[in-house]
Motif scaffolding. Structure first.
Motif, PDB file in Angstrom:
ATOM      1  N   ASP A 122      -0.326   2.233 -10.268  1.00  0.00           N
ATOM      2  CA  ASP A 122       0.583   3.249 -10.792  1.00  0.00           C
ATOM      3  C   ASP A 122       1.362   2.754 -12.001  1.00  0.00           C
ATOM      4  OD1 ASP A 122       1.876   5.868 -10.588  1.00  0.00           O
ATOM      5  OD2 ASP A 122       3.664   4.742  -9.995  1.00  0.00           O
ATOM      6  N   ALA A 180      -1.328  -0.107  -4.749  1.00  0.00           N
ATOM      7  CA  ALA A 180      -0.949   1.237  -5.196  1.00  0.00           C
ATOM      8  C   ALA A 180       0.091   1.168  -6.306  1.00  0.00           C
ATOM      9  CB  ALA A 180      -0.428   2.048  -4.015  1.00  0.00           C
ATOM     10  N   ARG A 181       1.091   0.309  -6.132  1.00  0.00           N
ATOM     11  CA  ARG A 181       2.122   0.146  -7.161  1.00  0.00           C
ATOM     12  C   ARG A 181       1.509  -0.401  -8.451  1.00  0.00           C
ATOM     13  NH1 ARG A 181       6.828   1.591  -9.621  1.00  0.00           N
ATOM     14  NH2 ARG A 181       7.675  -0.183 -10.779  1.00  0.00           N
ATOM     15  N   GLU A 198      -0.280   6.378  -0.609  1.00  0.00           N
ATOM     16  CA  GLU A 198      -0.149   6.074  -2.035  1.00  0.00           C
ATOM     17  C   GLU A 198      -1.425   5.437  -2.594  1.00  0.00           C
ATOM     18  OE1 GLU A 198       4.076   5.284  -0.390  1.00  0.00           O
ATOM     19  OE2 GLU A 198       1.998   5.245   0.335  1.00  0.00           O
ATOM     20  N   LEU A 199      -2.025   4.541  -1.821  1.00  0.00           N
ATOM     21  CA  LEU A 199      -3.252   3.892  -2.283  1.00  0.00           C
ATOM     22  C   LEU A 199      -4.412   4.869  -2.291  1.00  0.00           C
ATOM     23  CD1 LEU A 199      -4.815   1.447  -3.223  1.00  0.00           C
ATOM     24  CD2 LEU A 199      -5.097   0.760  -0.831  1.00  0.00           C
ATOM     25  N   ARG A 200      -4.491   5.696  -1.280  1.00  0.00           N
ATOM     26  CA  ARG A 200      -5.579   6.673  -1.244  1.00  0.00           C
ATOM     27  C   ARG A 200      -5.487   7.643  -2.422  1.00  0.00           C
ATOM     28  NH1 ARG A 200      -4.700   8.908   4.540  1.00  0.00           N
ATOM     29  NH2 ARG A 200      -6.487  10.250   4.059  1.00  0.00           N
ATOM     30  N   GLU A 201      -4.265   7.988  -2.806  1.00  0.00           N
ATOM     31  CA  GLU A 201      -4.096   8.864  -3.970  1.00  0.00           C
ATOM     32  C   GLU A 201      -4.533   8.168  -5.253  1.00  0.00           C
ATOM     33  OE1 GLU A 201      -0.002   9.888  -3.716  1.00  0.00           O
ATOM     34  OE2 GLU A 201      -0.329  11.542  -2.300  1.00  0.00           O
ATOM     35  N   GLN A 202      -4.187   6.889  -5.394  1.00  0.00           N
ATOM     36  CA  GLN A 202      -4.605   6.147  -6.581  1.00  0.00           C
ATOM     37  C   GLN A 202      -6.127   5.988  -6.631  1.00  0.00           C
ATOM     38  OE1 GLN A 202      -2.887   5.190  -9.205  1.00  0.00           O
ATOM     39  NE2 GLN A 202      -0.900   5.882  -8.426  1.00  0.00           N
ATOM     40  N   GLN A 239      -1.779  -3.062   0.528  1.00  0.00           N
ATOM     41  CA  GLN A 239      -2.127  -1.700   0.105  1.00  0.00           C
ATOM     42  C   GLN A 239      -1.048  -1.124  -0.811  1.00  0.00           C
ATOM     43  OE1 GLN A 239      -3.824   1.189   2.969  1.00  0.00           O
ATOM     44  NE2 GLN A 239      -3.489  -0.412   4.507  1.00  0.00           N
ATOM     45  N   LEU A 240       0.200  -1.236  -0.394  1.00  0.00           N
ATOM     46  CA  LEU A 240       1.280  -0.676  -1.201  1.00  0.00           C
ATOM     47  C   LEU A 240       1.426  -1.403  -2.533  1.00  0.00           C
ATOM     48  CD1 LEU A 240       3.961  -0.061   1.572  1.00  0.00           C
ATOM     49  CD2 LEU A 240       2.461   1.618   0.486  1.00  0.00           C
ATOM     50  N   SER A 257      -7.471  12.608  -1.868  1.00  0.00           N
ATOM     51  CA  SER A 257      -7.052  11.438  -1.105  1.00  0.00           C
ATOM     52  C   SER A 257      -7.517  11.495   0.343  1.00  0.00           C
ATOM     53  CB  SER A 257      -5.530  11.286  -1.155  1.00  0.00           C
ATOM     54  OG  SER A 257      -4.895  12.414  -0.569  1.00  0.00           O
ATOM     55  N   GLU A 304      -2.908   3.698   3.546  1.00  0.00           N
ATOM     56  CA  GLU A 304      -1.634   4.246   3.100  1.00  0.00           C
ATOM     57  C   GLU A 304      -1.865   5.311   2.027  1.00  0.00           C
ATOM     58  OE1 GLU A 304       1.250   3.331   4.737  1.00  0.00           O
ATOM     59  OE2 GLU A 304      -0.363   2.434   5.952  1.00  0.00           O
TER      60      GLU A 304
END
Length: 403
Positions: A289, A285-286, A82-86, A281-282, A99, A80
């Motif tokens: 963040d 990521a949360r 968002e996780l790849r960005e984190q 995953q989400l 990412s 996902e």
């Protein structure tokens, strides 16, 4: 017509690569950890009392409230966004990362299996540290690879020995854990990392760099991965995991890579598990963040340092003369070599009977194992429990004089 009866259980055909593997050291670790009558130092199992339960629960609640339909649906093999960005944000502290260069895995253990699936052919040689992480040996071996152990010292793999092994065996890849290594706890100094990188660049051999423990520093210092050295990012697959930092039960990790291998890794991941859990995953990521993970890891590391000190102080007087034990600056493990004439596997049954368990070191060697070695994890138990159990282990060692 009735079928013939038999007292023997039905036996399904088993692939040759799994023949004789009804058990494994990893399976045995968790069996020991589940025993309430044994203080187990066998597994690198975080103390659940240190989990950031409130913030993790809040992250799950937020995801289900705000992204619930998506979180419970299929995802993509790459992971996902968002996780790849984190993950890219964290890695970019040492190594500029986008990412698009991240592939999500169900823990770094699946990452090793994905790498093996993507890169190895039966008969390929993989060079590993001697000793090395036993589950990596298993992941590569079931794909038909042949592991060759390379000489190490207190600073990690010896560059001259690595170069000689490359010339001799023509490996498909080299697998290393440079920071707080499993099982020894050793860390490669910067100069050693550079020397290893020079060898790999000169011989054009790719590196699989495993870094699940690097953030668990007891000194406040951190070490940039070998992948961050000049020329190494494009030829290194770098594996990370949230298991030791957030929760092993969440089973989320990632790999960083560059170039065409990224597509191959995604295809291999899809063949193995389609995708990692989207809701997990989400949530990770949360969590990354919204929570100060570094502050949480610092608190955990302070506790682990206290426990390392307790184990180091307790074990020193019970080891035989000439024994060697590591004193890591982070991570989860001490590594003790009792010396010639001792067999840690033979002593294990008596140790368990005395209420203490460790992992015999022979299983961490690709070849020519040192049977006098044992790995002990200090992270699960409080100092008083550690001191008492190590005292009982010392009594078992004393009953096995050097042969």
């Amino acid at each position: 017509m009735s079928l013939p009866s038999s007292s023997e259980p039905y036996r399904f055909p088993v692939a040759a690569r799994y023949a004789g593997m009804e058990s494994s050291p990893l399976k045995d670790i968790f069996a020991l950890a589940a025993r309430t009558d044994v203080v187990s130092f066998a597994g690198g199992i975080p103390d659940p009392e240190l989990f950031d339960l409130e913030d993790i629960a809040a992250s799950y609640e937020w995801v289900l409230a705000n992204q619930g339909h998506r979180a419970l649906q299929y995802g993509v093999s790459e992971g996902e966004v968002e996780l790849r960005e984190q993950a890219a944000r964290r890695l970019s502290r040492d190594l500029p990362t986008d990412s698009s260069q991240i592939r999500v895995t169900s823990g770094s253990q699946e990452g090793l299996f994905v790498v093996a699936q993507a890169m190895l052919e039966p008969g390929d040689v993989v060079l590993v540290e001697s000793p090395t992480y036993l589950a990596a040996v298993q992941a590569f071996a079931v794909h038909g690879a042949r592991m060759i152990g390379v000489e190490t010292d207190d600073d990690g793999v010896v560059p001259e020995a690595l170069e000689e092994a490359i010339r001799t065996h023509h490996p498909r890849m080299v697998y290393l854990i440079p920071t707080f290594q499993n099982p020894t706890g050793r860390t490669m100094p910067v100069a050693r990392r550079q020397a290893v990188a020079d060898v790999l660049l000169r011989t054009d051999v790719p590196l699989i760099e495993d870094d699940p423990y690097g953030a668990l520093s007891f000194t406040g210092g951190t070490w940039a991965p070998i992948a961050a050295l000049p020329g190494m990012s494009e030829r290194t697959l770098l594996l990370n995991s949230m298991s030791k930092l957030m929760s092993p039960g969440v089973r989320i990790g990632w790999m960083r890579a560059e170039g065409p291998i990224l597509n191959t890794l995604a295809v291999a991941k899809a063949a193995i598990s389609m995708q990692s859990s989207v809701v997990d995953q989400l949530t990770v990521a949360r969590y990354l963040d919204s929570v100060d993970l570094d502050a949480h890891v610092a608190r955990v590391s302070a506790v682990y340092r206290e426990r390392r000190d307790a184990m180091a102080a307790a074990i020193a007087p019970v080891l035989p003369a000439g024994a060697h034990v590591t004193h890591p600056d982070g991570g989860m493990f001490l590594w003790a070599a009792l010396g010639e004439g001792y067999d840690a596997q033979v002593m294990l049954a008596e140790a368990v009977s005395a209420g203490v368990a460790y992992l015999p070191g022979w299983s961490f060697f690709a070849d020519d194992p040192d049977r006098s070695t044992m790995r002990l994890s200090f992270v699960t138990h409080a100092p008083a429990v550690i001191e008492d159990a190590i005292g009982r282990l010392g009594e078992v060692i004393a009953q096995h004089p050097r042969r």
